[in-house]
Write a protein that holds these residues in place. Structure first.
Motif, mmCIF file in Angstrom:
data_model
loop_
_atom_site.group_PDB
_atom_site.id
_atom_site.type_symbol
_atom_site.label_atom_id
_atom_site.label_comp_id
_atom_site.label_asym_id
_atom_site.label_seq_id
_atom_site.Cartn_x
_atom_site.Cartn_y
_atom_site.Cartn_z
ATOM 1 N N MET A 1 0.838 -1.176 0.000
ATOM 2 C CA MET A 1 0.000 0.000 0.000
ATOM 3 C C MET A 1 0.888 1.246 0.000
ATOM 4 S SD MET A 1 -3.355 0.457 2.392
ATOM 5 C CE MET A 1 -3.397 -1.115 3.174
ATOM 6 N N LYS A 2 0.523 2.205 -0.802
ATOM 7 C CA LYS A 2 1.277 3.448 -0.862
ATOM 8 C C LYS A 2 0.804 4.394 0.233
ATOM 9 C CE LYS A 2 1.699 3.164 -5.838
ATOM 10 N NZ LYS A 2 1.297 3.747 -7.102
ATOM 11 N N LYS A 3 1.670 5.312 0.610
ATOM 12 C CA LYS A 3 1.311 6.272 1.651
ATOM 13 C C LYS A 3 0.178 7.199 1.226
ATOM 14 C CE LYS A 3 5.446 6.298 4.399
ATOM 15 N NZ LYS A 3 6.489 7.052 5.004
ATOM 16 N N ASP A 4 0.022 7.429 -0.078
ATOM 17 C CA ASP A 4 -1.046 8.302 -0.551
ATOM 18 C C ASP A 4 -2.324 7.507 -0.863
ATOM 19 O OD1 ASP A 4 -0.032 7.025 -2.780
ATOM 20 O OD2 ASP A 4 -0.108 8.783 -4.064
ATOM 21 N N ASN A 5 -2.375 6.280 -0.431
ATOM 22 C CA ASN A 5 -3.532 5.419 -0.624
ATOM 23 C C ASN A 5 -4.767 6.050 0.014
ATOM 24 O OD1 ASN A 5 -5.369 3.230 0.532
ATOM 25 N ND2 ASN A 5 -4.101 2.070 -0.912
ATOM 26 N N ILE A 6 -5.891 5.992 -0.694
ATOM 27 C CA ILE A 6 -7.119 6.638 -0.220
ATOM 28 C C ILE A 6 -7.591 6.044 1.103
ATOM 29 C CG2 ILE A 6 -8.702 5.185 -1.557
ATOM 30 C CD1 ILE A 6 -10.279 7.909 -2.003
ATOM 31 N N LEU A 7 -7.446 4.738 1.274
ATOM 32 C CA LEU A 7 -7.861 4.102 2.520
ATOM 33 C C LEU A 7 -7.004 4.586 3.685
ATOM 34 C CD1 LEU A 7 -9.756 2.082 3.885
ATOM 35 C CD2 LEU A 7 -8.107 0.283 3.296
ATOM 36 N N HIS A 8 -5.721 4.698 3.447
ATOM 37 C CA HIS A 8 -4.808 5.209 4.477
ATOM 38 C C HIS A 8 -5.182 6.641 4.846
ATOM 39 C CE1 HIS A 8 -1.111 7.209 5.882
ATOM 40 N NE2 HIS A 8 -0.913 6.077 6.509
ATOM 41 N N GLU A 51 -0.417 -0.934 9.736
ATOM 42 C CA GLU A 51 0.337 -2.139 10.087
ATOM 43 C C GLU A 51 0.327 -3.144 8.935
ATOM 44 O OE1 GLU A 51 0.173 -5.553 13.536
ATOM 45 O OE2 GLU A 51 -0.791 -3.623 13.920
ATOM 46 N N SER A 52 -0.764 -3.192 8.175
ATOM 47 C CA SER A 52 -0.870 -4.145 7.072
ATOM 48 C C SER A 52 0.170 -3.883 5.980
ATOM 49 C CB SER A 52 -2.274 -4.119 6.467
ATOM 50 O OG SER A 52 -2.487 -2.961 5.700
ATOM 51 N N GLN A 53 0.680 -2.673 5.920
ATOM 52 C CA GLN A 53 1.698 -2.342 4.922
ATOM 53 C C GLN A 53 2.936 -3.217 5.065
ATOM 54 O OE1 GLN A 53 1.656 2.008 5.912
ATOM 55 N NE2 GLN A 53 1.741 2.193 3.694
ATOM 56 N N LYS A 64 -5.067 -8.447 8.745
ATOM 57 C CA LYS A 64 -4.998 -7.112 9.355
ATOM 58 C C LYS A 64 -6.120 -6.211 8.824
ATOM 59 C CE LYS A 64 -0.324 -7.179 10.943
ATOM 60 N NZ LYS A 64 -0.631 -8.182 11.905
ATOM 61 N N LEU A 65 -6.394 -6.298 7.523
ATOM 62 C CA LEU A 65 -7.478 -5.500 6.957
ATOM 63 C C LEU A 65 -8.838 -5.989 7.439
ATOM 64 C CD1 LEU A 65 -6.283 -4.822 3.294
ATOM 65 C CD2 LEU A 65 -6.184 -3.299 5.277
ATOM 66 N N THR A 66 -8.971 -7.284 7.636
ATOM 67 C CA THR A 66 -10.221 -7.843 8.152
ATOM 68 C C THR A 66 -10.458 -7.390 9.587
ATOM 69 O OG1 THR A 66 -10.031 -9.755 6.685
ATOM 70 C CG2 THR A 66 -11.502 -9.984 8.581
ATOM 71 N N ILE A 67 -9.421 -7.361 10.392
ATOM 72 C CA ILE A 67 -9.553 -6.872 11.768
ATOM 73 C C ILE A 67 -9.894 -5.383 11.761
ATOM 74 C CG2 ILE A 67 -8.360 -6.493 13.971
ATOM 75 C CD1 ILE A 67 -6.737 -9.068 13.307
ATOM 76 N N SER A 68 -9.296 -4.646 10.838
ATOM 77 C CA SER A 68 -9.612 -3.226 10.700
ATOM 78 C C SER A 68 -11.089 -3.042 10.360
ATOM 79 C CB SER A 68 -8.733 -2.600 9.617
ATOM 80 O OG SER A 68 -9.002 -1.236 9.482
ATOM 81 N N LEU A 69 -11.621 -3.902 9.517
ATOM 82 C CA LEU A 69 -13.042 -3.862 9.170
ATOM 83 C C LEU A 69 -13.909 -4.117 10.402
ATOM 84 C CD1 LEU A 69 -15.405 -3.744 7.177
ATOM 85 C CD2 LEU A 69 -14.909 -6.130 6.582
#
Length: 119
Positions: A1-8, A51-53, A64-69
């Protein structure tokens, strides 16, 4: 994932809103229990995305993304509870709910895509 990622970006902005909401609840409403709950869940969304990065594997990344959800879903619960118990206004609820709903939609889409690619 990039730092400019919309989700981030969106999850980080939402974490800032969550911190400010917690401060508001503490200072203006003298509410300390629910404010801690929403602070914990609302800020952990972005922390888990970040953290998923550096996940150790593709499965760890999805986890990690599932836990974030899950944390986002919990945060949505706290937002509704705060509104239904008159700790936040309708405008605050509408704005916060729109933000968390967008984050949830992004996370659902990403995790579904990743899980389908894993199969």
């Amino acid at each position: 994932m990039k730092k400019d990622n919309i989700l981030h970006t969106k999850s980080y902005s939402f974490a800032i809103r969550t911190v400010k909401l917690s401060q508001y609840l503490n200072q203006e409403k003298k509410e300390y229990i629910l404010s801690k709950q929403i602070l914990r869940s609302g800020t952990s969304i972005g922390a888990l995305i970040r953290e998923s990065q550096y996940a150790q594997s593709h499965a760890d990344f999805i986890n990690k993304l599932t836990i974030s959800l899950k944390e986002a879903n919990e945060t949505q619960y706290w937002i509704n509870l705060l509104f239904d118990t008159d700790f936040i206004t309708k405008d605050m609820h509408t704005s916060l709910f729109a933000d968390i709903d967008e984050i949830i939609s992004l996370l659902v889409s990403i995790t579904k895509t990743l899980k389908n690619k894993s199969i």
